[in-house]
Design a protein around this motif. Structure first.
Motif, PDB file in Angstrom:
ATOM      1  N   ILE A  27      36.395  49.421  43.950  1.00  0.00           N
ATOM      2  CA  ILE A  27      35.120  48.984  44.507  1.00  0.00           C
ATOM      3  C   ILE A  27      33.993  49.169  43.488  1.00  0.00           C
ATOM      4  CG2 ILE A  27      35.774  49.396  46.892  1.00  0.00           C
ATOM      5  CD1 ILE A  27      34.272  52.020  46.801  1.00  0.00           C
ATOM      6  N   THR A  28      34.328  49.687  42.297  1.00  0.00           N
ATOM      7  CA  THR A  28      33.342  49.796  41.218  1.00  0.00           C
ATOM      8  C   THR A  28      33.739  48.950  40.018  1.00  0.00           C
ATOM      9  OG1 THR A  28      34.430  51.740  40.236  1.00  0.00           O
ATOM     10  CG2 THR A  28      32.753  52.135  41.926  1.00  0.00           C
ATOM     11  N   GLN A  29      34.817  48.173  40.138  1.00  0.00           N
ATOM     12  CA  GLN A  29      35.291  47.325  39.055  1.00  0.00           C
ATOM     13  C   GLN A  29      35.535  45.920  39.596  1.00  0.00           C
ATOM     14  OE1 GLN A  29      35.995  48.788  35.728  1.00  0.00           O
ATOM     15  NE2 GLN A  29      34.759  50.349  36.741  1.00  0.00           N
ATOM     16  N   SER A  30      35.352  44.922  38.745  1.00  0.00           N
ATOM     17  CA  SER A  30      35.663  43.553  39.141  1.00  0.00           C
ATOM     18  C   SER A  30      37.120  43.212  38.874  1.00  0.00           C
ATOM     19  CB  SER A  30      34.764  42.575  38.376  1.00  0.00           C
ATOM     20  OG  SER A  30      34.929  42.726  36.973  1.00  0.00           O
ATOM     21  N   LEU A  31      37.870  44.125  38.282  1.00  0.00           N
ATOM     22  CA  LEU A  31      39.257  43.889  37.926  1.00  0.00           C
ATOM     23  C   LEU A  31      40.177  44.339  39.049  1.00  0.00           C
ATOM     24  CD1 LEU A  31      41.384  43.142  35.704  1.00  0.00           C
ATOM     25  CD2 LEU A  31      41.300  45.561  35.045  1.00  0.00           C
ATOM     26  N   VAL A  76      46.560  41.424  30.938  1.00  0.00           N
ATOM     27  CA  VAL A  76      45.725  40.427  30.302  1.00  0.00           C
ATOM     28  C   VAL A  76      45.427  39.347  31.327  1.00  0.00           C
ATOM     29  CG1 VAL A  76      47.743  39.199  29.405  1.00  0.00           C
ATOM     30  CG2 VAL A  76      45.510  38.804  28.372  1.00  0.00           C
ATOM     31  N   LYS A  77      44.202  38.859  31.335  1.00  0.00           N
ATOM     32  CA  LYS A  77      43.797  37.853  32.313  1.00  0.00           C
ATOM     33  C   LYS A  77      42.958  36.792  31.615  1.00  0.00           C
ATOM     34  CE  LYS A  77      41.427  37.319  36.763  1.00  0.00           C
ATOM     35  NZ  LYS A  77      40.696  38.029  37.848  1.00  0.00           N
ATOM     36  N   THR A 100      41.057  53.272  34.508  1.00  0.00           N
ATOM     37  CA  THR A 100      41.219  51.968  33.885  1.00  0.00           C
ATOM     38  C   THR A 100      40.072  51.725  32.924  1.00  0.00           C
ATOM     39  OG1 THR A 100      41.469  49.588  34.296  1.00  0.00           O
ATOM     40  CG2 THR A 100      39.936  50.761  35.683  1.00  0.00           C
ATOM     41  N   GLY A 101      40.355  50.962  31.891  1.00  0.00           N
ATOM     42  CA  GLY A 101      39.346  50.512  30.943  1.00  0.00           C
ATOM     43  C   GLY A 101      39.602  49.052  30.620  1.00  0.00           C
ATOM     44  N   SER A 102      38.558  48.251  30.559  1.00  0.00           N
ATOM     45  CA  SER A 102      38.744  46.817  30.333  1.00  0.00           C
ATOM     46  C   SER A 102      37.626  46.271  29.462  1.00  0.00           C
ATOM     47  CB  SER A 102      38.796  46.051  31.656  1.00  0.00           C
ATOM     48  OG  SER A 102      37.548  46.116  32.330  1.00  0.00           O
ATOM     49  N   THR A 162      40.226  38.799  29.596  1.00  0.00           N
ATOM     50  CA  THR A 162      40.090  40.218  29.912  1.00  0.00           C
ATOM     51  C   THR A 162      41.341  40.965  29.491  1.00  0.00           C
ATOM     52  OG1 THR A 162      38.661  39.753  31.810  1.00  0.00           O
ATOM     53  CG2 THR A 162      39.697  41.923  31.724  1.00  0.00           C
ATOM     54  N   LEU A 163      41.146  42.047  28.765  1.00  0.00           N
ATOM     55  CA  LEU A 163      42.220  42.968  28.410  1.00  0.00           C
ATOM     56  C   LEU A 163      41.943  44.285  29.113  1.00  0.00           C
ATOM     57  CD1 LEU A 163      42.594  42.317  24.561  1.00  0.00           C
ATOM     58  CD2 LEU A 163      44.043  41.440  26.395  1.00  0.00           C
TER      59      LEU A 163
END
Length: 543
Positions: free
Chosen positions: A473-477, A441-442, A389-391, A403-404
């Motif tokens: 567990i390494t991303q907030s998304l 999208v958020k 994932t990339g954001s 957030t995208l």
């Protein structure tokens, strides 16, 4: 003490409480500070290197004592200012393990004795709506009334007690859950965070006699868990968080399992932050929550207490859904913009999906009534997945963020859409794992005039497949299937009362996307679901 735990030096403080050790050779040291009628303070793993000076800040108390280390670089003539000391205490990413040196310049500030209890916050919540929610974390049953109380003891440690009591909406039988969590607030405390949780809920009586025999009462699902979480600053830039959980689930039989987890964070300074994570078994909730005492922390405690493990049946035997996950992530902050990258590889065993319809198709030895709805739980076996994932998160003004995100992850699909028999193994063999791209999208923020807090998200993907979202567990998304909306609205009421009222609403997968229909051999239809559509509302009193 040196690395072999042998005493190398002793010292007494002067009338101002100052002490020091000179000419220590490079080594890993430990220090123990004691005073009559106080609990000794101990600090281990202190690295002493040439050319640097360090200072100890010692706090002795009747119940909890601590040693905190701050440092000065070569050439600095005075101890760091109070402002910098506060930054070092409050930010894990910038706080380093220091070492002992000349303390002749230490300035001891007089402090008032800490109170036994301080910073107390509490929440009482009454909710209603759909019977329950289902997510990658587990089955979220709603018992109706919940409360949470958090306080700090002597300003050093936090204790939180959470309860959830009421009637199971699907069974109409009293159910309850209670949780207690102890969290140290001192940065260098030796005490880990510990949480004990107990839950009990009765399943609907529609479960067949083939499982409960001649018993007339509804079967109960009980669980008790112990989770421990700690962290250690290995170097100036490397932080290690680790822990594990021991859970015992009782339903028809007793299931005991361990769930270890760990996460390493390397601070690259202006270059960002690099993380590596591992977990096995149940989701590592301590790595997904904040340790600050806020309203959101109380809400997270209530939500996690309602989170039962995903239990399913296979050939009449109970099984718990377990996940083994290897993960890495990168995060960089540039002004008001945050860039994040993540990749993972996981294996999910005893994967549980919700099944609606198809009544009487399979025997009760393969269908478990859902604790929070009128559907059932079906065990689809084991599958493997990997993804990335990339954001990009952009701050919009002072109150809103957008957030995208784009990614590729594992999904479940079926080879065919029609069953030719009533054998559950046929359905398991039809379900296979595949890779699927997605984008989301958020938007989140608050309206200052009314105090309303909003969050909304939508995920585009191929809804002809089931999408068990990965719990990073390494991303907030956390990408959620379909359209999701959350609202929290303060409610004004006459003055003279402590606290405040707040109404909340949560709407998940409003468009019912990701429902997979299967035609049965007798002309009927069943639907496989991973994220059911749900609407829930609540009223909270926060004080």
């Amino acid at each position: 003490y040196n690395h072999a735990e042998k005493i190398v030096a002793k010292a007494l403080t002067n009338d101002k409480g100052l002490f020091g050790f000179d000419s220590l050779p490079p080594d890993n040291y430990s220090i123990r500070v004691s005073l009559a009628s106080f609990v000794p303070a101990v600090k281990r793993g202190i690295l002493v290197q040439p050319g640097m000076r360090s200072f100890l800040s010692v706090n002795l108390a009747g119940l909890f004592s601590s040693v905190e280390l701050v440092y000065a670089l070569p050439g600095q003539g005075a101890l760091l200012s109070d402002e910098w000391k506060w930054v070092l205490r409050s930010s894990v990413a910038t706080r380093s393990i220091m070492h002992i040196g000349d303390s002749s310049r230490v300035k001891v500030a007089s402090e008032k004795p800490a109170k036994l209890f301080s910073g107390t916050k509490a929440m009482v919540k009454v909710s209603a709506g759909d019977q329950g929610l289902s997510s990658a974390l587990g089955q979220e049953t709603d018992l109706g009334t919940a409360f949470a109380l958090a306080t700090s003891t002597y300003g050093n440690n936090r204790v939180q007690f959470t309860g959830n009591v009421g009637y199971g909406s699907a069974s109409g039988i009293p159910s309850a859950g209670f949780s207690t969590r102890f969290s140290p607030m001192e940065p260098n405390s030796f005490a880990p965070e510990v949480q004990v949780t107990m839950r009990q809920v009765f399943l609907p009586t529609r479960i067949g006699a083939s499982l409960i025999g001649n018993r007339q009462d509804a079967p109960a699902l009980r669980s008790i868990s112990l989770v421990s979480h700690d962290q250690i600053q290995i170097s100036d830039n490397l932080l290690l968080e680790y822990g594990g959980g021991l859970e015992s689930v009782s339903y028809l039989e007793r299931l005991n399992y361990l769930s270890p987890f760990a996460r390493a964070t390397y601070d690259l300074g202006p270059g960002g932050r690099l993380q590596f994570g591992y977990n096995s078994g149940a989701p590592p909730l301590p790595l997904m929550t904040d340790s600050a005492v806020t309203d959101s922390t109380l809400q997270e405690g209530i939500s996690s207490l309602a989170l039962f493990p995903r239990i399913s049946l296979r050939d009449g035997r109970a099984a718990v859904q377990r996940t083994t996950n290897f993960e890495m992530g990168y995060r960089k902050v540039t002004g008001k913009r945050v860039y994040s990258l993540g990749a993972y590889q996981e294996t999910m065993s005893n994967a549980a999906l919700s099944v609606a319809g198809g009544n009487g198709l399979f025997s009760n030895s393969d269908l478990l009534p859902d604790i929070s709805s009128h559907s059932s739980i079906f065990n689809v076996g084991t599958f493997h997945s990997r993804g990335f994932t990339g954001s990009v998160t952009q701050q919009l003004g002072s109150a809103w963020t957008a957030t995208l995100a784009y990614g590729n992850g594992g999904v479940l699909r079926t080879e065919a859409r029609r069953l030719v028999s009533d054998d559950p193994e046929e359905l398991r063999n039809m379900v296979r794992s595949a890779q699927q791209q997605w984008a989301s999208v958020k938007l989140g923020g608050s309206i200052r005039e009314t105090g309303t807090r909003l969050r909304a998200s939508y995920m585009w993907t191929d809804y002809r497949s089931l999408t068990p979202a990965h719990m990073y567990i390494t991303q907030s998304l956390y990408p959620e299937a379909g359209l999701n909306i959350g609202i929290r609205q303060p409610i004004p009421y006459p003055g003279g009362f402590l606290g405040r009222l707040e109404a909340s609403a949560e709407l998940r997968n409003l468009l019912a996307q990701g429902y997979l229909p299967i035609d049965t051999a007798d002309g009927g239809r069943l639907v496989l679901i991973h994220s059911p559509r749900a609407v829930r509302g609540g009223l909270s009193f926060i004080f």
